[in-house]
Design a protein around this motif. Structure first.
Motif, PDB file in Angstrom:
ATOM      1  N   ASP A 186       3.962  57.775  59.581  1.00 26.92           N
ATOM      2  CA  ASP A 186       4.871  56.806  60.200  1.00 26.92           C
ATOM      3  C   ASP A 186       5.935  56.361  59.207  1.00 26.92           C
ATOM      4  OD1 ASP A 186       3.493  56.949  62.562  1.00 26.92           O
ATOM      5  OD2 ASP A 186       2.294  55.131  62.208  1.00 26.92           O
ATOM      6  N   TRP A 187       5.491  56.082  57.968  1.00 24.24           N
ATOM      7  CA  TRP A 187       6.423  55.657  56.931  1.00 24.24           C
ATOM      8  C   TRP A 187       7.403  56.772  56.588  1.00 24.24           C
ATOM      9  CZ3 TRP A 187       6.735  57.662  51.851  1.00 24.24           C
ATOM     10  CH2 TRP A 187       7.563  56.945  50.998  1.00 24.24           C
ATOM     11  N   LEU A 188       6.909  58.011  56.478  1.00 24.51           N
ATOM     12  CA  LEU A 188       7.763  59.142  56.152  1.00 24.51           C
ATOM     13  C   LEU A 188       8.781  59.399  57.259  1.00 24.51           C
ATOM     14  CD1 LEU A 188       8.277  61.375  54.061  1.00 24.51           C
ATOM     15  CD2 LEU A 188       6.682  62.832  55.342  1.00 24.51           C
ATOM     16  N   GLY A 189       8.329  59.307  58.518  1.00 26.63           N
ATOM     17  CA  GLY A 189       9.256  59.490  59.624  1.00 26.63           C
ATOM     18  C   GLY A 189      10.351  58.444  59.629  1.00 26.63           C
ATOM     19  N   SER A 190       9.972  57.202  59.350  1.00 25.69           N
ATOM     20  CA  SER A 190      10.976  56.140  59.282  1.00 25.69           C
ATOM     21  C   SER A 190      11.933  56.362  58.118  1.00 25.69           C
ATOM     22  CB  SER A 190      10.290  54.774  59.145  1.00 25.69           C
ATOM     23  OG  SER A 190       9.475  54.499  60.274  1.00 25.69           O
ATOM     24  N   ALA A 191      11.393  56.825  56.978  1.00 29.61           N
ATOM     25  CA  ALA A 191      12.236  57.073  55.802  1.00 29.61           C
ATOM     26  C   ALA A 191      13.258  58.163  56.091  1.00 29.61           C
ATOM     27  CB  ALA A 191      11.369  57.453  54.603  1.00 29.61           C
ATOM     28  N   PHE A 192      12.859  59.207  56.836  1.00 27.64           N
ATOM     29  CA  PHE A 192      13.800  60.264  57.199  1.00 27.64           C
ATOM     30  C   PHE A 192      14.935  59.724  58.055  1.00 27.64           C
ATOM     31  CE2 PHE A 192      10.729  63.698  56.094  1.00 27.64           C
ATOM     32  CZ  PHE A 192      11.620  64.495  55.393  1.00 27.64           C
ATOM     33  N   GLN A 193      14.667  58.652  58.801  1.00 28.57           N
ATOM     34  CA  GLN A 193      15.687  58.037  59.638  1.00 28.57           C
ATOM     35  C   GLN A 193      16.450  56.931  58.903  1.00 28.57           C
ATOM     36  OE1 GLN A 193      14.053  56.903  63.507  1.00 28.57           O
ATOM     37  NE2 GLN A 193      12.473  58.478  63.293  1.00 28.57           N
ATOM     38  N   GLY A 194      16.160  56.772  57.612  1.00 26.43           N
ATOM     39  CA  GLY A 194      16.866  55.765  56.824  1.00 26.43           C
ATOM     40  C   GLY A 194      16.249  54.393  56.869  1.00 26.43           C
ATOM     41  N   ASP A 195      15.042  54.279  57.405  1.00 28.01           N
ATOM     42  CA  ASP A 195      14.363  52.987  57.497  1.00 28.01           C
ATOM     43  C   ASP A 195      13.256  52.927  56.453  1.00 28.01           C
ATOM     44  OD1 ASP A 195      13.199  50.601  58.159  1.00 28.01           O
ATOM     45  OD2 ASP A 195      12.436  51.247  60.120  1.00 28.01           O
ATOM     46  N   LEU A 196      13.462  52.122  55.420  1.00 31.58           N
ATOM     47  CA  LEU A 196      12.469  51.981  54.351  1.00 31.58           C
ATOM     48  C   LEU A 196      11.666  50.699  54.474  1.00 31.58           C
ATOM     49  CD1 LEU A 196      14.653  53.237  51.357  1.00 31.58           C
ATOM     50  CD2 LEU A 196      12.889  54.500  52.610  1.00 31.58           C
ATOM     51  N   GLY A 197      11.690  50.098  55.643  1.00 30.06           N
ATOM     52  CA  GLY A 197      10.925  48.877  55.865  1.00 30.06           C
ATOM     53  C   GLY A 197      11.749  47.631  55.622  1.00 30.06           C
ATOM     54  N   ARG A 198      11.057  46.480  55.671  1.00 31.08           N
ATOM     55  CA  ARG A 198      11.717  45.193  55.474  1.00 31.08           C
ATOM     56  C   ARG A 198      11.208  44.514  54.216  1.00 31.08           C
ATOM     57  NH1 ARG A 198      14.809  42.806  59.167  1.00 31.08           N
ATOM     58  NH2 ARG A 198      15.131  43.893  61.146  1.00 31.08           N
ATOM     59  N   SER A 199      12.122  43.865  53.537  1.00 28.42           N
ATOM     60  CA  SER A 199      11.753  43.139  52.328  1.00 28.42           C
ATOM     61  C   SER A 199      10.716  42.075  52.650  1.00 28.42           C
ATOM     62  CB  SER A 199      13.000  42.485  51.715  1.00 28.42           C
ATOM     63  OG  SER A 199      12.652  41.537  50.742  1.00 28.42           O
ATOM     64  N   MET A 200       9.724  41.940  51.789  1.00 28.52           N
ATOM     65  CA  MET A 200       8.675  40.947  51.999  1.00 28.52           C
ATOM     66  C   MET A 200       9.134  39.547  51.591  1.00 28.52           C
ATOM     67  SD  MET A 200       5.410  43.220  50.672  1.00 28.52           S
ATOM     68  CE  MET A 200       4.157  42.303  51.591  1.00 28.52           C
ATOM     69  N   GLN A 201      10.308  39.474  50.967  1.00 29.68           N
ATOM     70  CA  GLN A 201      10.832  38.177  50.559  1.00 29.68           C
ATOM     71  C   GLN A 201      11.958  37.705  51.478  1.00 29.68           C
ATOM     72  OE1 GLN A 201       9.537  36.264  48.124  1.00 29.68           O
ATOM     73  NE2 GLN A 201       7.937  37.829  47.898  1.00 29.68           N
ATOM     74  N   SER A 202      12.972  38.546  51.656  1.00 26.05           N
ATOM     75  CA  SER A 202      14.140  38.148  52.455  1.00 26.05           C
ATOM     76  C   SER A 202      14.032  38.543  53.910  1.00 26.05           C
ATOM     77  CB  SER A 202      15.401  38.779  51.863  1.00 26.05           C
ATOM     78  OG  SER A 202      15.359  40.193  51.979  1.00 26.05           O
ATOM     79  N   GLN A 203      13.082  39.438  54.231  1.00 22.40           N
ATOM     80  CA  GLN A 203      12.902  39.968  55.587  1.00 22.40           C
ATOM     81  C   GLN A 203      14.075  40.844  56.038  1.00 22.40           C
ATOM     82  OE1 GLN A 203       9.921  39.471  57.003  1.00 22.40           O
ATOM     83  NE2 GLN A 203       9.450  38.325  55.135  1.00 22.40           N
ATOM     84  N   LEU A 204      14.968  41.178  55.132  1.00 23.55           N
ATOM     85  CA  LEU A 204      16.092  42.043  55.448  1.00 23.55           C
ATOM     86  C   LEU A 204      15.702  43.501  55.229  1.00 23.55           C
ATOM     87  CD1 LEU A 204      18.997  40.022  53.772  1.00 23.55           C
ATOM     88  CD2 LEU A 204      18.360  40.091  56.203  1.00 23.55           C
ATOM     89  N   PRO A 205      16.386  44.441  55.896  1.00 18.42           N
ATOM     90  CA  PRO A 205      16.058  45.861  55.699  1.00 18.42           C
ATOM     91  C   PRO A 205      16.223  46.286  54.242  1.00 18.42           C
ATOM     92  CG  PRO A 205      17.433  45.573  57.654  1.00 18.42           C
ATOM     93  CD  PRO A 205      17.407  44.245  56.949  1.00 18.42           C
ATOM     94  N   VAL A 206      15.235  46.997  53.740  1.00 20.92           N
ATOM     95  CA  VAL A 206      15.272  47.482  52.357  1.00 20.92           C
ATOM     96  C   VAL A 206      16.436  48.444  52.160  1.00 20.92           C
ATOM     97  CG1 VAL A 206      14.037  48.890  50.655  1.00 20.92           C
ATOM     98  CG2 VAL A 206      12.814  47.141  51.970  1.00 20.92           C
ATOM     99  N   THR A 207      16.699  49.284  53.157  1.00 19.59           N
ATOM    100  CA  THR A 207      17.787  50.252  53.052  1.00 19.59           C
ATOM    101  C   THR A 207      19.120  49.549  52.834  1.00 19.59           C
ATOM    102  OG1 THR A 207      16.600  51.760  54.528  1.00 19.59           O
ATOM    103  CG2 THR A 207      18.938  52.179  54.181  1.00 19.59           C
ATOM    104  N   ASP A 208      19.364  48.460  53.554  1.00 25.91           N
ATOM    105  CA  ASP A 208      20.631  47.736  53.399  1.00 25.91           C
ATOM    106  C   ASP A 208      20.760  47.156  51.995  1.00 25.91           C
ATOM    107  OD1 ASP A 208      21.066  48.357  56.016  1.00 25.91           O
ATOM    108  OD2 ASP A 208      20.687  46.347  56.806  1.00 25.91           O
ATOM    109  N   ALA A 209      19.669  46.633  51.466  1.00 24.77           N
ATOM    110  CA  ALA A 209      19.705  46.063  50.118  1.00 24.77           C
ATOM    111  C   ALA A 209      19.987  47.140  49.078  1.00 24.77           C
ATOM    112  CB  ALA A 209      18.385  45.367  49.812  1.00 24.77           C
ATOM    113  N   ILE A 210      19.376  48.301  49.246  1.00 24.96           N
ATOM    114  CA  ILE A 210      19.598  49.390  48.294  1.00 24.96           C
ATOM    115  C   ILE A 210      21.031  49.909  48.389  1.00 24.96           C
ATOM    116  CG2 ILE A 210      18.949  51.764  47.724  1.00 24.96           C
ATOM    117  CD1 ILE A 210      16.097  51.074  48.490  1.00 24.96           C
TER     118      ILE A 210
END
Length: 315
Positions: A68-92
Motif C-alpha cells: 500500500d505504501w509503495l503504491g502510494s509512493a509511486f503516485q507521489g503520496d508519501l503520507g502525512r506529516s505526524m506533526q503538521s498533518q500536511l502531505p510529506v511530498t509537498d514539504a519535500i
C-alpha cells in the motif's frame, strides 16, 4: 550497450530500487515503541489509537502495508506529516530546490577549481603548482566543514561585513541578495569536495600522460594545453565522474550541517526538524527520496562512461 546488456542493467537497477524501498519502509518497524504515540494525547482511547493507525497506514499486516505504501509512493503520496498533518511530498518539494541548488553550485565550483589544478599538478608532479595544491589540500582536509563555515562567517560576515551571516533569500526577492545568501555555504561545501576531485584527477592524469597516444601527440609537436585538455583529460575523468556521482548524491541528502549552520530551508534542515520532532513519516519520506536520487545518479554515471571512452561497453 547491447539490448541484452541494457535489459540486465535495468533489471539490476530495479532490484536495487526495490531493496531501497524495503529498507526505507522498515524504518518505522525498527523504531522502538509505537510511532502513533508521538501524536496521541495522554490517555488516548483505543478508538483514537485505531483512527491514528489507519490515518498513517499502520494497520494491517506488514506485507499489505508495504505494498500500500509503495503504491502510494509511486503516485507521489508519501503520507502525512505526524506533526503538521500536511502531505510529506509537498514539504519535500518545497525544500528540495534549495538543496539541489546548493549541491549543484557546490559541485560546479569544486570542478572549476579541481580540473585546472589537477591537470596542471599532473603535468608537472612536484612542481610549484603541485606543491602548493598539495599543501592547501592537506590544510583543507584537516578542517571540518562546520568549522570552515564558522571561519568563513567570521571573516566575511562578521569582520568584513560584506556578506550576510545566515539566512536564505529566494530568487524572487532579487538575484544579488539570492547569490549573497549562497556564497558562504557553497564555498564551505565546494572547498571540501574540490580536494577529493583534485587528488583523483591528478593521479589519473599522471597515469594517462604516460600512455602511448599522449606520447605520440607530444612527438607530433601538439601544444601542451591541447594535449592536456583535449587528449588526456577525457580518458582521465573516469574516476572523477564516479566520485562526482557519489558526491552529488551525498550532497543532496548530506547538507545537514551546512544548511543548519547557515539557516537554509533545504532537506537537511527539514530532516533535522523531523528527527527532533519524532516525525517518523517525514523522515521516512526524505530517506526514500534521497536514496532513490542517489541510486539514479549513480546509474547516470554508468551511462556516461561510454561517452568518455567509446571503447567502454557494458555486457
Amino acid at each position: 550497450m547491447t539490448r541484452l546488456g541494457a535489459g540486465r542493467y535495468v533489471a539490476k537497477l530495479g532490484i536495487v530500487l526495490a531493496l531501497v524501498s524495503i529498507a526505507t519502509f522498515l524504518l518505522l518497524e525498527l523504531i522502538p515503541g509505537d510511532p502513533v504515540d508521538t501524536v496521541l494525547p495522554a490517555g488516548a482511547t483505543p478508538e483514537m489509537r485505531a483512527a491514528a493507525m489507519q490515518l498513517y497506514g499502520l494497520d494491517g499486516s506488514l506485507v499489505s502495508r508495504y505494498f500500500d505504501w509503495l503504491g502510494s509512493a509511486f503516485q507521489g503520496d508519501l503520507g502525512r506529516s505526524m506533526q503538521s498533518q500536511l502531505p510529506v511530498t509537498d514539504a519535500i518539494l518545497a525544500r528540495l530546490p534549495v538543496t539541489i541548488e546548493l549541491a549543484a553550485l557546490s559541485i560546479i565550483l569544486a570542478l572549476l577549481i579541481a580540473i585546472p589544478v589537477g591537470v596542471v599538478s599532473a603535468y608537472r608532479p612536484g612542481g610549484i603548482v603541485d606543491r602548493i595544491a598539495t599543501f592547501i589540500c592537506s590544510i583543507t582536509l584537516s578542517i571540518p566543514s562546520f568549522l570552515l563555515g564558522v571561519l568563513l562567517v567570521f571573516i566575511f560576515a562578521v569582520s568584513l561585513g560584506v556578506l550576510p551571516v545566515t539566512g536564505w533569500t529566494p530568487l524572487s526577492e532579487g538575484l544579488v541578495p539570492h547569490i549573497e545568501s549562497l556564497i558562504l555555504p557553497v564555498i564551505t561545501l565546494s572547498a571540501i569536495e574540490a580536494v577529493g576531485f583534485i587528488r583523483v584527477l591528478r593521479n589519473d592524469m599522471i597515469a594517462t600522460l604516460q600512455q602511448d597516444f599522449v606520447l605520440s601527440a607530444r612527438a607530433r609537436g601538439l601544444p601542451s594545453s591541447r594535449i592536456l585538455f583535449t587528449h588526456a583529460l577525457r580518458p582521465s575523468a573516469f574516476s572523477l565522474v564516479t566520485v562526482l556521482g557519489v558526491t552529488l548524491g551525498r550532497l543532496i541528502g548530506g547538507t545537514v550541517i551546512v544548511e543548519t549552520l547557515f539557516s537554509l530551508p533545504g532537506l537537511g534542515s527539514l530532516v533535522i526538524t523531523a528527527i527532533t520532532g519524532r516525525d517518523f513519516v517525514m523522515v521516512q519520506g526524505i530517506v526514500l527520496v534521497v536514496a532513490v536520487a542517489y541510486v539514479l545518479l549513480n546509474a547516470l554515471v554508468d551511462l556516461v562512461y561510454p561517452v568518455l571512452d567509446p571503447r567502454v561497453r557494458t555486457a
